[in-house]
Scaffold this motif. Structure first.
Motif, PDB file in Angstrom:
ATOM      1  N   ILE A 121      -7.457  -2.034  -1.381  1.00 56.75           N
ATOM      2  CA  ILE A 121      -6.565  -3.188  -1.864  1.00 56.75           C
ATOM      3  C   ILE A 121      -5.825  -3.898  -0.641  1.00 56.75           C
ATOM      4  CG2 ILE A 121      -4.393  -3.727  -3.190  1.00 56.75           C
ATOM      5  CD1 ILE A 121      -5.069  -1.185  -4.886  1.00 56.75           C
ATOM      6  N   LYS A 122      -5.691  -3.207   0.370  1.00 57.41           N
ATOM      7  CA  LYS A 122      -4.974  -3.896   1.571  1.00 57.41           C
ATOM      8  C   LYS A 122      -5.931  -4.607   2.114  1.00 57.41           C
ATOM      9  CE  LYS A 122      -1.637  -0.229   2.392  1.00 57.41           C
ATOM     10  NZ  LYS A 122      -1.476   0.908   3.203  1.00 57.41           N
ATOM     11  N   LEU A 161      -7.799  -7.408  -1.239  1.00 56.05           N
ATOM     12  CA  LEU A 161      -6.848  -7.944  -2.463  1.00 56.05           C
ATOM     13  C   LEU A 161      -5.755  -8.853  -1.735  1.00 56.05           C
ATOM     14  CD1 LEU A 161      -6.874  -5.946  -5.410  1.00 56.05           C
ATOM     15  CD2 LEU A 161      -8.298  -7.605  -5.029  1.00 56.05           C
ATOM     16  N   MET A 162      -5.430  -8.113  -0.593  1.00 59.25           N
ATOM     17  CA  MET A 162      -3.901  -8.667  -0.178  1.00 59.25           C
ATOM     18  C   MET A 162      -4.217  -9.968   0.609  1.00 59.25           C
ATOM     19  SD  MET A 162      -1.065  -5.998   1.332  1.00 59.25           S
ATOM     20  CE  MET A 162       0.257  -6.353   1.665  1.00 59.25           C
TER      21      MET A 162
END
Lengths: 90, 153
Positions: free
Chosen positions: B67-68, B71-72
């Motif tokens: 996610i980091k 998506l971040m």
């Protein structure tokens, strides 16, 4: 939250190509800004130092919902009472 | 074991190794069902069982890094683009409104019609601000769609 961001962002973008009223457009812009900043909490929950704080805040909000209901009822009571009294001074 | 007693980094310690089979959680449909059911559980004691602790730790490390990294960054760009779009749009509106005081401006086309009103300097500035907010909003739209597809996937 994703649907709100997607929808408001599309409205804000497509206002470039159409004739849209400025007042509702600004409302959409403000909803978009609030929604996107609130969504950043999702990513902040991945940071160990911040995650408990976010959880605590949401737990507190969930816990005080009954208190808020009583508080709002008493607020509304005084709002209408003072609205009525305030009309005497006009 | 190569242990050196006066060097803390060269000491050996007893460790407990636990192995569990979790491939079914990732590969099978039942795994997703299991995780969804776990999420719905009101009884939090289930999360303290060793099996669930290992599964959660494994999934957390694996997916938080994804996610980091995936998506971040587009999300941060999206936030920046939204702020730029809102600020540039307001600058453009206030520029047009300040130069055409008294005119009725309730629709976006009212602003576009007044884009070429005024002296050459004002028109040049109007055009610059219009282009800026146009690009900011397009950038914002592209990132919006990219982010949405990322999240759906």
């Amino acid at each position: 939250m994703d649907a709100i961001i997607l929808g408001t962002n599309l409205v804000v973008t497509f206002s470039l190509f159409g004739n849209v009223k400025l007042v509702p457009l600004r409302v959409f812009e403000s909803i978009l800004v609030v929604a996107i900043f609130f969504k950043s909490l999702y990513f902040l929950r991945l940071i160990g130092e911040i995650a408990p704080l976010i959880d605590i805040i949401f737990t507190i909000i969930a816990d005080i919902k009954y208190f808020m209901a009583i508080y709002l009822i008493s607020q509304l009571a005084f709002v209408f009472a003072f609205y009525s009294i305030g009309k005497n001074q006009m | 074991m190569g242990e050196v007693l006066d060097r803390p980094e060269c000491l050996t310690y007893a460790v407990k190794i636990q192995c569990i089979r979790v491939d079914w959680i990732i590969n099978d449909k039942e795994g997703l069902k299991f995780l969804k059911e776990l999420l719905k559980q009101q009884n939090k004691d289930i999360f303290l069982t060793p099996y669930i602790l290992i599964v959660i730790e494994f999934l957390y490390i694996e997916y938080s890094n994804k996610i980091k990294s995936m998506l971040m960054p587009p999300f941060i760009l999206h936030i920046i683009s939204v702020i730029l779009a809102v600020i540039s749009a307001e600058l453009y509106r206030s520029q047009i409104m300040s130069n055409n005081f008294g005119q009725e401006m309730t629709m976006t086309y009212d602003l576009k019609n007044l884009l070429y009103e005024g002296s050459d300097d004002i028109v040049a500035l109007n055009k610059k601000l219009f282009l800026m907010q146009f690009l900011a909003r397009l950038f914002c739209a592209v990132l919006n769609i990219v982010n949405f597809i990322n999240f759906v996937q």
